[in-house]
Design an enzyme around this catalytic site. Structure first.
Site, PDB file in Angstrom:
ATOM      1  N   ARG A 164       0.758  -1.360  -0.078  1.00 32.94           N
ATOM      2  CA  ARG A 164      -0.118  -0.013   0.156  1.00 32.94           C
ATOM      3  C   ARG A 164       0.785   1.176  -0.053  1.00 32.94           C
ATOM      4  O   ARG A 164       0.476   2.422   0.686  1.00 32.94           O
ATOM      5  CB  ARG A 164      -0.882   0.157   1.389  1.00 32.94           C
ATOM      6  CG  ARG A 164      -1.889  -1.069   1.191  1.00 32.94           C
ATOM      7  CD  ARG A 164      -2.978  -1.056   0.152  1.00 32.94           C
ATOM      8  NE  ARG A 164      -3.988  -1.862   0.237  1.00 32.94           N
ATOM      9  CZ  ARG A 164      -3.944  -3.199   0.301  1.00 32.94           C
ATOM     10  NH1 ARG A 164      -3.074  -3.712  -0.461  1.00 32.94           N
ATOM     11  NH2 ARG A 164      -5.179  -3.732   0.257  1.00 32.94           N
ATOM     12  N   SER A 238     -10.516  -1.164   4.011  1.00 30.94           N
ATOM     13  CA  SER A 238      -9.757  -1.380   5.251  1.00 30.94           C
ATOM     14  C   SER A 238      -9.511   0.031   5.747  1.00 30.94           C
ATOM     15  O   SER A 238      -8.871   0.661   4.996  1.00 30.94           O
ATOM     16  CB  SER A 238      -8.639  -2.177   4.602  1.00 30.94           C
ATOM     17  OG  SER A 238      -8.752  -3.224   4.183  1.00 30.94           O
ATOM     18  N   GLU A 334      -4.737   3.248   7.178  1.00 33.27           N
ATOM     19  CA  GLU A 334      -4.353   3.175   5.769  1.00 33.27           C
ATOM     20  C   GLU A 334      -4.935   3.971   4.836  1.00 33.27           C
ATOM     21  O   GLU A 334      -4.589   4.529   3.682  1.00 33.27           O
ATOM     22  CB  GLU A 334      -5.066   1.807   5.071  1.00 33.27           C
ATOM     23  CG  GLU A 334      -4.529   1.366   3.760  1.00 33.27           C
ATOM     24  CD  GLU A 334      -5.472   0.691   3.181  1.00 33.27           C
ATOM     25  OE1 GLU A 334      -6.675   1.042   3.267  1.00 33.27           O
ATOM     26  OE2 GLU A 334      -5.068  -0.035   2.111  1.00 33.27           O
TER      27      GLU A 334
HETATM   28  N1  EPU Z   1     -10.120 -11.389  10.535  1.00 38.29           N
HETATM   29  C1  EPU Z   1     -10.708 -11.719  11.658  1.00 38.29           C
HETATM   30  N2  EPU Z   1     -11.808 -10.766  12.009  1.00 38.29           N
HETATM   31  C2  EPU Z   1     -12.151  -9.713  11.230  1.00 38.29           C
HETATM   32  C3  EPU Z   1     -11.331  -9.466   9.913  1.00 38.29           C
HETATM   33  C4  EPU Z   1     -10.483 -10.474   9.738  1.00 38.29           C
HETATM   34  O1  EPU Z   1     -10.380 -12.685  12.414  1.00 38.29           O
HETATM   35  O2  EPU Z   1     -13.041  -9.128  11.551  1.00 38.29           O
HETATM   36  C5  EPU Z   1      -8.947 -12.467  10.119  1.00 38.29           C
HETATM   37  C6  EPU Z   1      -9.720 -13.437   8.760  1.00 38.29           C
HETATM   38  O3  EPU Z   1     -10.442 -14.296   9.131  1.00 38.29           O
HETATM   39  C7  EPU Z   1      -8.569 -13.643   8.096  1.00 38.29           C
HETATM   40  C8  EPU Z   1      -7.521 -12.339   8.466  1.00 38.29           C
HETATM   41  O4  EPU Z   1      -8.007 -11.774   9.560  1.00 38.29           O
HETATM   42  O5  EPU Z   1      -7.785 -14.908   8.747  1.00 38.29           O
HETATM   43  C9  EPU Z   1      -7.360 -11.505   7.172  1.00 38.29           C
HETATM   44  O6  EPU Z   1      -8.606 -11.361   6.749  1.00 38.29           O
HETATM   45  P1  EPU Z   1      -9.145 -10.725   5.091  1.00 38.29           P
HETATM   46  O7  EPU Z   1      -8.860 -12.041   4.363  1.00 38.29           O
HETATM   47  O8  EPU Z   1     -10.591 -10.468   5.106  1.00 38.29           O
HETATM   48  O9  EPU Z   1      -8.360  -9.562   4.923  1.00 38.29           O
HETATM   49  P2  EPU Z   1      -7.627  -8.525   5.530  1.00 38.29           P
HETATM   50  O10 EPU Z   1      -6.275  -8.429   6.053  1.00 38.29           O
HETATM   51  O11 EPU Z   1      -8.452  -7.901   6.466  1.00 38.29           O
HETATM   52  C10 EPU Z   1      -6.780  -7.404   3.330  1.00 38.29           C
HETATM   53  C11 EPU Z   1      -6.650  -6.099   2.538  1.00 38.29           C
HETATM   54  C12 EPU Z   1      -8.015  -5.919   1.901  1.00 38.29           C
HETATM   55  C13 EPU Z   1      -8.025  -7.231   1.017  1.00 38.29           C
HETATM   56  C14 EPU Z   1      -8.198  -8.552   1.586  1.00 38.29           C
HETATM   57  C15 EPU Z   1      -8.218  -9.620   0.926  1.00 38.29           C
HETATM   58  C16 EPU Z   1      -5.234  -4.488   3.894  1.00 38.29           C
HETATM   59  C17 EPU Z   1      -5.128  -3.261   4.757  1.00 38.29           C
HETATM   60  N3  EPU Z   1      -6.600  -4.840   3.524  1.00 38.29           N
HETATM   61  O12 EPU Z   1      -7.705  -7.299   4.275  1.00 38.29           O
HETATM   62  O13 EPU Z   1      -8.098  -4.665   1.006  1.00 38.29           O
HETATM   63  O14 EPU Z   1      -9.334  -6.967   0.179  1.00 38.29           O
HETATM   64  O15 EPU Z   1      -6.886  -8.298   2.505  1.00 38.29           O
HETATM   65  O16 EPU Z   1      -6.985  -9.835   0.155  1.00 38.29           O
HETATM   66  O17 EPU Z   1      -4.143  -4.921   3.652  1.00 38.29           O
HETATM   67  C18 EPU Z   1      -8.360  -2.309   1.412  1.00 38.29           C
HETATM   68  O18 EPU Z   1      -7.363  -2.338   1.094  1.00 38.29           O
HETATM   69  O19 EPU Z   1      -9.383  -1.267   1.411  1.00 38.29           O
HETATM   70  C19 EPU Z   1      -8.877  -3.702   1.235  1.00 38.29           C
HETATM   71  C20 EPU Z   1     -10.204  -4.000   1.584  1.00 38.29           C
END
Ligand code: EPU
Length: 338
Positions: A164, A238, A334
């Site tokens: 990012r 995010s 972010e």
């Molecule tokens: N998780 C939880 N609780 C929650 C949210 C997430 O336990 O409320 C756990 C999930 O179960 C999973 C892990 O955290 O094991 C990661 O969650 P997720 O795959 O939903 O992705 P994220 O890390 O929360 C990132 C990006 C997103 C992107 C997703 C999928 C960043 C800041 N965000 O989110 O990007 O869509 O991965 O690749 O890196 C954005 O930047 O606006 C965005 C939506």
């Protein structure tokens, strides 16, 4: 060119926060970008360059100039190796480009389906999802230098992409107006299914080897299930970045929280999902005033209706404090907080 004084930014931020700016200028081609750069130079006022405003938190009126690119256009060139160079105007909607590539059979962007925002922002903030980042596709970025009006171009390497992040967010901040981004797409489809629940979602639909269109549809479904639609509930995707911690810190936490999700980033350390930590702190689905934490994805903060930027600031600061107290880890927004 559009040029408005005392303009509302409500339609320019997906958080749905009311704030005004002194002047709002939208440019439609390189010449207009150069003219806008001239206006900025002469006015000597603070500058804010926005895309669709899907990564923006406005906490006050902005007493300067807001610039937005409305440059459209897609030009594809086939390379000798069969790959495609696709040059897109910075004001094109990112997901329209993904849909177009999938339809044409130009591959590589499928995992970035349904990310809000525009082409210009894809190059500034290296959007990413499901194991793919814009930097994997970007070949070059064209821009107008604000100080001189010169047209310049940067290679992928020169932009120094990271998670990012790029030089456009630091030493190049407010120095360039991105006009075009050229992506390199592949003529052969090699799906990246290893991240999160992509594979299990496809299997649930009885798909073992997806087409690009099926992969796109699956990503769209996964995102729609977790992320609030900004047209219904104001949000900026995010809100926080996922912190990358050194291995010692990860090992201490993993011993304390068996089953903690994490991504090994090699030498950089270990990425811990901030959404998981926020949920562990009990914030998922909770509100503070008119701002809240989304009930299906704790990394997303939402406008519960009529929130001000400061409502969201109070909430995010509380969350940062709680995550620090429980895990000893600093998390950072972010989104661009103005
Ligand atoms: N998780 C939880 N609780 C929650 C949210 C997430 O336990 O409320 C756990 C999930 O179960 C999973 C892990 O955290 O094991 C990661 O969650 P997720 O795959 O939903 O992705 P994220 O890390 O929360 C990132 C990006 C997103 C992107 C997703 C999928 C960043 C800041 N965000 O989110 O990007 O869509 O991965 O690749 O890196 C954005 O930047 O606006 C965005 C939506």
């Amino acid at each position: 060119m559009k040029d408005f004084l005392d303009h509302s930014l409500l339609a320019h931020n997906t958080f749905g926060i009311e704030a005004r700016c002194h002047r709002f200028i939208e440019f439609y081609n390189i010449e207009e970008a150069q003219a806008a750069a001239g206006i900025v130079r002469e006015a000597g006022l603070p500058l804010l360059i926005v895309g669709e405003g899907s990564n923006l938190l406005l906490t006050r009126d902005f007493s300067g100039i807001v610039l937005h690119s409305a440059i459209k256009g897609r030009e594809a060139t086939k390379q000798a190796d069969g790959n495609i160079m696709l040059r897109c105007g910075s004001g094109e909607t990112w997901d329209d480009i993904v849909a177009y590539c999938v339809e044409k059979g130009w591959y590589g962007s499928e995992n970035l389906s349904l990310i809000p925002g525009e082409v210009g922002a894809s190059a500034v903030q290296n959007i990413g999802a499901y194991g793919v980042e814009a930097k994997d596709l970007i070949y070059k970025v064209e821009a107008v230098e604000i100080a001189t009006g010169r047209v310049v171009e940067f290679s992928n390497k020169e932009c120094r992409y990271a998670y990012r992040d790029s030089r456009f967010k630091h030493e190049w901040k407010n120095r360039y107006l991105v006009t075009y981004v050229t992506y390199r797409l592949s003529s052969s489809f090699t799906p990246d299914l290893d991240y999160g629940n992509i594979r299990s979602s496809l299997e649930a639909e009885g798909i073992a080897v997806p087409t690009a269109s099926q992969l796109r549809q699956t990503i769209v479904k996964i995102r729609e299930a977790k992320l609030p639609d900004p047209r219904v509930t104001g949000n900026a995707g995010s809100f926080f970045m996922n912190p990358i911690v050194v291995r010692d810190v990860y090992e201490r936490l993993a011993a304390q929280y068996p089953g903690m999700p994490h991504y090994d980033m090699g030498e950089a350390g270990v990425k811990i999902p901030a959404g998981w930590m926020i949920e562990q702190c009990g914030w998922k689905g909770r509100s503070l005033g008119r701002a809240g934490v989304h009930d299906r994805q704790a990394l997303v903060l939402v406008n519960k209706g009529g929130a001000t930027g400061n409502d969201v600031v109070c909430l995010y600061k509380r969350i940062i404090e709680d995550v620090k107290a429980k895990f000893g880890i600093d998390i950072h927004p972010e989104v661009n907080v103005i």
